[in-house]
Design a protein around this motif. Sequence first.
Motif, short mmCIF file in Angstrom:
data_model
loop_
_atom_site.label_atom_id
_atom_site.label_comp_id
_atom_site.label_asym_id
_atom_site.label_seq_id
_atom_site.Cartn_x
_atom_site.Cartn_y
_atom_site.Cartn_z
N SER A 179 0.83 -1.19 0.00
CA SER A 179 0.00 0.00 0.00
C SER A 179 0.88 1.25 0.00
CB SER A 179 -0.90 -0.01 1.24
OG SER A 179 -1.59 1.20 1.35
N ALA A 180 0.71 2.08 -1.01
CA ALA A 180 1.56 3.26 -1.16
C ALA A 180 1.36 4.26 -0.02
CB ALA A 180 1.28 3.92 -2.50
N ASP A 181 0.18 4.33 0.56
CA ASP A 181 -0.07 5.30 1.61
C ASP A 181 0.44 4.85 2.98
OD1 ASP A 181 -2.06 3.32 1.47
OD2 ASP A 181 -3.51 4.57 2.53
N ARG A 182 0.61 3.58 3.19
CA ARG A 182 1.03 3.07 4.50
C ARG A 182 2.52 2.75 4.58
NH1 ARG A 182 -1.01 -2.45 7.40
NH2 ARG A 182 0.29 -2.25 9.21
N TYR A 183 3.11 2.32 3.48
CA TYR A 183 4.50 1.88 3.49
C TYR A 183 5.36 2.83 2.67
CZ TYR A 183 2.38 -2.34 5.30
OH TYR A 183 1.70 -3.23 6.08
N HIS A 184 6.40 3.36 3.28
CA HIS A 184 7.29 4.30 2.61
C HIS A 184 8.71 3.77 2.48
CE1 HIS A 184 3.99 6.79 4.34
NE2 HIS A 184 3.96 7.15 3.09
N GLN A 185 8.97 2.62 3.09
CA GLN A 185 10.28 1.99 3.02
C GLN A 185 10.09 0.52 2.64
OE1 GLN A 185 12.84 2.73 6.50
NE2 GLN A 185 11.14 3.94 7.30
N GLN A 186 11.14 -0.08 2.17
CA GLN A 186 11.10 -1.51 1.84
C GLN A 186 12.36 -2.18 2.34
OE1 GLN A 186 9.49 -2.48 -1.98
NE2 GLN A 186 10.82 -4.25 -2.19
N ASP A 219 6.43 1.90 8.97
CA ASP A 219 6.07 2.16 7.57
C ASP A 219 6.94 1.38 6.59
OD1 ASP A 219 8.46 3.55 7.81
OD2 ASP A 219 7.70 5.36 6.82
N CYS A 220 7.60 0.34 7.06
CA CYS A 220 8.48 -0.47 6.22
C CYS A 220 7.78 -1.77 5.78
CB CYS A 220 9.76 -0.80 6.99
SG CYS A 220 10.98 -1.69 6.00
N TRP A 221 7.77 -2.01 4.50
CA TRP A 221 7.22 -3.25 3.95
C TRP A 221 8.36 -4.26 3.87
CZ3 TRP A 221 2.70 -5.44 3.06
CH2 TRP A 221 2.66 -6.59 2.26
#
Length: 166
Positions: A2-9, A136-138
Amino acid sequence: MSADRYHQQFTVSWDQLHRDVRALCHKLVERDFKGIVAITRGGLIPAALIARELDVRLIDTVCIKSYDHMDQNRLEVVKGVDHNGAGWLLVDDLVDTGRTARAVRDMLPRAHFVTVYAKPEGRPLVDQYLTEVAQDCWIQFPWDMGIAYVEPLVEQLRQPADGRSD
């Protein structure tokens, strides 16, 4: 993702997962567990690795299905266990928001609950974890990824800018 919830990977390779599970086991090796309860599906592989490292032969599962895309609050227990967890090691790959962890913690209040990775919202629900990651990390686990052929760099550079090869 989800682009709105996760900003890191964070991508976890098979080798990294194995190293992380072994490091977690160093914290558990002095304890004597009756068995392991893996939370499916994410906890299956870490539970198998932990079972090997701690020489535990009895492995059970708690199977929970979540309905994130339809109903944010609904969890269905597909398979539970018939004990309160006393003497058992409860294993999952990750504790995120804590929704699943809370449900399993209610089922097995006396189990020693470990995860390999923990996010801040769910971290208080587990007894031990190895690595904390940002909320916020996937996390990309190796069982969710495939291996694909990548052309050598020289071949990639020879292709025209529009991506077509002549």
